[in-house]
Design a protein around this motif. Sequence first.
Motif, PDB file in Angstrom:
ATOM      1  N   ALA A 120       0.846  -1.206   0.000  1.00 53.73           N
ATOM      2  CA  ALA A 120       0.000   0.000   0.000  1.00 53.73           C
ATOM      3  C   ALA A 120       0.874   1.245   0.000  1.00 53.73           C
ATOM      4  O   ALA A 120       1.881   1.320   0.712  1.00 53.73           O
ATOM      5  CB  ALA A 120      -0.921   0.001   1.209  1.00 53.73           C
ATOM      6  N   THR A 121       0.483   2.235  -0.796  1.00 53.94           N
ATOM      7  CA  THR A 121       1.243   3.481  -0.857  1.00 53.94           C
ATOM      8  C   THR A 121       0.812   4.478   0.206  1.00 53.94           C
ATOM      9  O   THR A 121       1.488   5.476   0.428  1.00 53.94           O
ATOM     10  CB  THR A 121       1.106   4.125  -2.245  1.00 53.94           C
ATOM     11  N   VAL A 122      -0.324   4.235   0.853  1.00 48.72           N
ATOM     12  CA  VAL A 122      -0.783   4.998   2.016  1.00 48.72           C
ATOM     13  C   VAL A 122      -0.977   4.001   3.139  1.00 48.72           C
ATOM     14  O   VAL A 122      -1.671   2.993   2.967  1.00 48.72           O
ATOM     15  CB  VAL A 122      -2.101   5.740   1.724  1.00 48.72           C
ATOM     16  N   THR A 123      -0.362   4.257   4.289  1.00 51.20           N
ATOM     17  CA  THR A 123      -0.373   3.256   5.353  1.00 51.20           C
ATOM     18  C   THR A 123      -0.882   3.802   6.687  1.00 51.20           C
ATOM     19  O   THR A 123      -0.692   3.182   7.717  1.00 51.20           O
ATOM     20  CB  THR A 123       1.036   2.662   5.549  1.00 51.20           C
ATOM     21  N   ASP A 124      -1.503   4.989   6.677  1.00 51.81           N
ATOM     22  CA  ASP A 124      -2.096   5.521   7.898  1.00 51.81           C
ATOM     23  C   ASP A 124      -3.474   6.065   7.553  1.00 51.81           C
ATOM     24  O   ASP A 124      -3.872   6.097   6.394  1.00 51.81           O
ATOM     25  CB  ASP A 124      -1.212   6.596   8.537  1.00 51.81           C
ATOM     26  N   ASP A 125      -4.203   6.504   8.603  1.00 52.70           N
ATOM     27  CA  ASP A 125      -5.596   6.912   8.382  1.00 52.70           C
ATOM     28  C   ASP A 125      -5.752   8.423   8.237  1.00 52.70           C
ATOM     29  O   ASP A 125      -6.854   8.935   8.353  1.00 52.70           O
ATOM     30  CB  ASP A 125      -6.490   6.385   9.509  1.00 52.70           C
ATOM     31  N   ARG A 126      -4.641   9.133   7.933  1.00 50.96           N
ATOM     32  CA  ARG A 126      -4.745  10.560   7.678  1.00 50.96           C
ATOM     33  C   ARG A 126      -5.257  10.816   6.262  1.00 50.96           C
ATOM     34  O   ARG A 126      -5.315   9.914   5.434  1.00 50.96           O
ATOM     35  CB  ARG A 126      -3.391  11.248   7.899  1.00 50.96           C
ATOM     36  N   ASP A 127      -5.617  12.070   5.989  1.00 51.21           N
ATOM     37  CA  ASP A 127      -6.110  12.455   4.671  1.00 51.21           C
ATOM     38  C   ASP A 127      -4.941  12.630   3.714  1.00 51.21           C
ATOM     39  O   ASP A 127      -3.965  13.326   4.030  1.00 51.21           O
ATOM     40  CB  ASP A 127      -6.911  13.756   4.779  1.00 51.21           C
ATOM     41  N   HIS A 128      -5.040  11.997   2.551  1.00 50.96           N
ATOM     42  CA  HIS A 128      -3.951  11.973   1.570  1.00 50.96           C
ATOM     43  C   HIS A 128      -4.520  12.109   0.165  1.00 50.96           C
ATOM     44  O   HIS A 128      -5.724  11.969  -0.062  1.00 50.96           O
ATOM     45  CB  HIS A 128      -3.203  10.632   1.624  1.00 50.96           C
ATOM     46  N   LEU A 129      -3.616  12.295  -0.799  1.00 54.82           N
ATOM     47  CA  LEU A 129      -3.892  11.964  -2.181  1.00 54.82           C
ATOM     48  C   LEU A 129      -3.290  10.594  -2.440  1.00 54.82           C
ATOM     49  O   LEU A 129      -2.130  10.344  -2.109  1.00 54.82           O
ATOM     50  CB  LEU A 129      -3.269  12.986  -3.131  1.00 54.82           C
ATOM     51  N   VAL A 130      -4.091   9.697  -3.000  1.00 54.42           N
ATOM     52  CA  VAL A 130      -3.604   8.350  -3.290  1.00 54.42           C
ATOM     53  C   VAL A 130      -3.480   8.200  -4.804  1.00 54.42           C
ATOM     54  O   VAL A 130      -4.312   8.687  -5.570  1.00 54.42           O
ATOM     55  CB  VAL A 130      -4.547   7.273  -2.700  1.00 54.42           C
ATOM     56  N   ALA A 131      -2.410   7.549  -5.224  1.00 53.72           N
ATOM     57  CA  ALA A 131      -2.198   7.297  -6.649  1.00 53.72           C
ATOM     58  C   ALA A 131      -2.999   6.078  -7.081  1.00 53.72           C
ATOM     59  O   ALA A 131      -2.963   5.032  -6.421  1.00 53.72           O
ATOM     60  CB  ALA A 131      -0.718   7.075  -6.929  1.00 53.72           C
ATOM     61  N   VAL A 132      -3.744   6.221  -8.173  1.00 54.54           N
ATOM     62  CA  VAL A 132      -4.468   5.109  -8.770  1.00 54.54           C
ATOM     63  C   VAL A 132      -4.245   5.138 -10.270  1.00 54.54           C
ATOM     64  O   VAL A 132      -3.877   6.167 -10.848  1.00 54.54           O
ATOM     65  CB  VAL A 132      -5.991   5.166  -8.474  1.00 54.54           C
ATOM     66  N   ALA A 133      -4.477   4.004 -10.899  1.00 55.83           N
ATOM     67  CA  ALA A 133      -4.560   3.940 -12.361  1.00 55.83           C
ATOM     68  C   ALA A 133      -6.040   3.808 -12.700  1.00 55.83           C
ATOM     69  O   ALA A 133      -6.660   2.784 -12.409  1.00 55.83           O
ATOM     70  CB  ALA A 133      -3.778   2.760 -12.898  1.00 55.83           C
ATOM     71  N   TRP A 134      -6.615   4.862 -13.273  1.00 58.43           N
ATOM     72  CA  TRP A 134      -8.046   4.889 -13.609  1.00 58.43           C
ATOM     73  C   TRP A 134      -8.172   4.672 -15.108  1.00 58.43           C
ATOM     74  O   TRP A 134      -7.762   5.501 -15.899  1.00 58.43           O
ATOM     75  CB  TRP A 134      -8.643   6.231 -13.203  1.00 58.43           C
TER      76      TRP A 134
END
Length: 275
Positions: A175-189
């Motif tokens: 996982a590129t985000v590993t905590d419950d804070r607010d982030h921008l997450v990278a996805v392939a859409w």
Amino acid sequence: MRRIRRAAAALAVAAAVFTASACSSSPAPPAPAAPASPEGAADDDPAGDPGGRPLALVYRGPAACDGCPEATRQLLEHDGYAVHYIGPQEHLHFGPGALDHAALYAQPGGTNGQEVGTAWRLLRQDPGFTPDLVRDYVRAGGRYLGLCMGGYLAGDPGYDLLPGDSGQYIRTPGATVTDDRDHLVAVAWRGRPQRMYFQDGPYFDVDGPGVDVLARYGNERAAAVVAPYGSGRVAVSGPHPEAPADWYRDYGLPDGSATGQALGEELLHALQAAR
């Protein structure tokens, strides 16, 4: 801080119940809703919009965060829906026939510190609510939109609408985000790299005929999915395509609200497509 910190959630793969935090940027003030029909017709007429727009029902109650139903409403209204809220304090309550005129039912993000099992328990305590109201509605040809907590609740515990289940992305290997804070997450859409507003949203472990994975996280877990359920369809997203500009601003993130809205509309169009 404007946001109450959520406790980190544990995912027990072998157990029937998993927990996850709320998927919301609340308690920021609710995003202003787009204008309703004249004299509040879009909120007061359970038979729909006199202008002929399709009707979407958005849950608003203790299993949703402040601002999440309103942000979902904005996304839906921008895409041409008339929107009513449904919930214990709303004009429209759950009960027999409540979903009869709806083209779509939306379950938005959950509230601060809330785990999936808690949100499901609060929904089940709502007078008039039963899981089969939504299951039967979708099975008969309706549409379900689940955003973050609403995506978790499309699985188990929840409505069990998916050909598989939902799980907590931040606990997955790679996982590129590993905590419950607010982030921008990278996805392939649809194969295109995108960055989306994210706060401890789910991934989806799904497979079967008619399943359409619109987006994947960096570790290849499904991030946004449309799948059949009976004669209806289910659309779920772990990230928040509906996030308005103030959510980004409140947490010092680059404003991706226009991109998110465009992706949200792609998700809605896939949801409404004929099977």
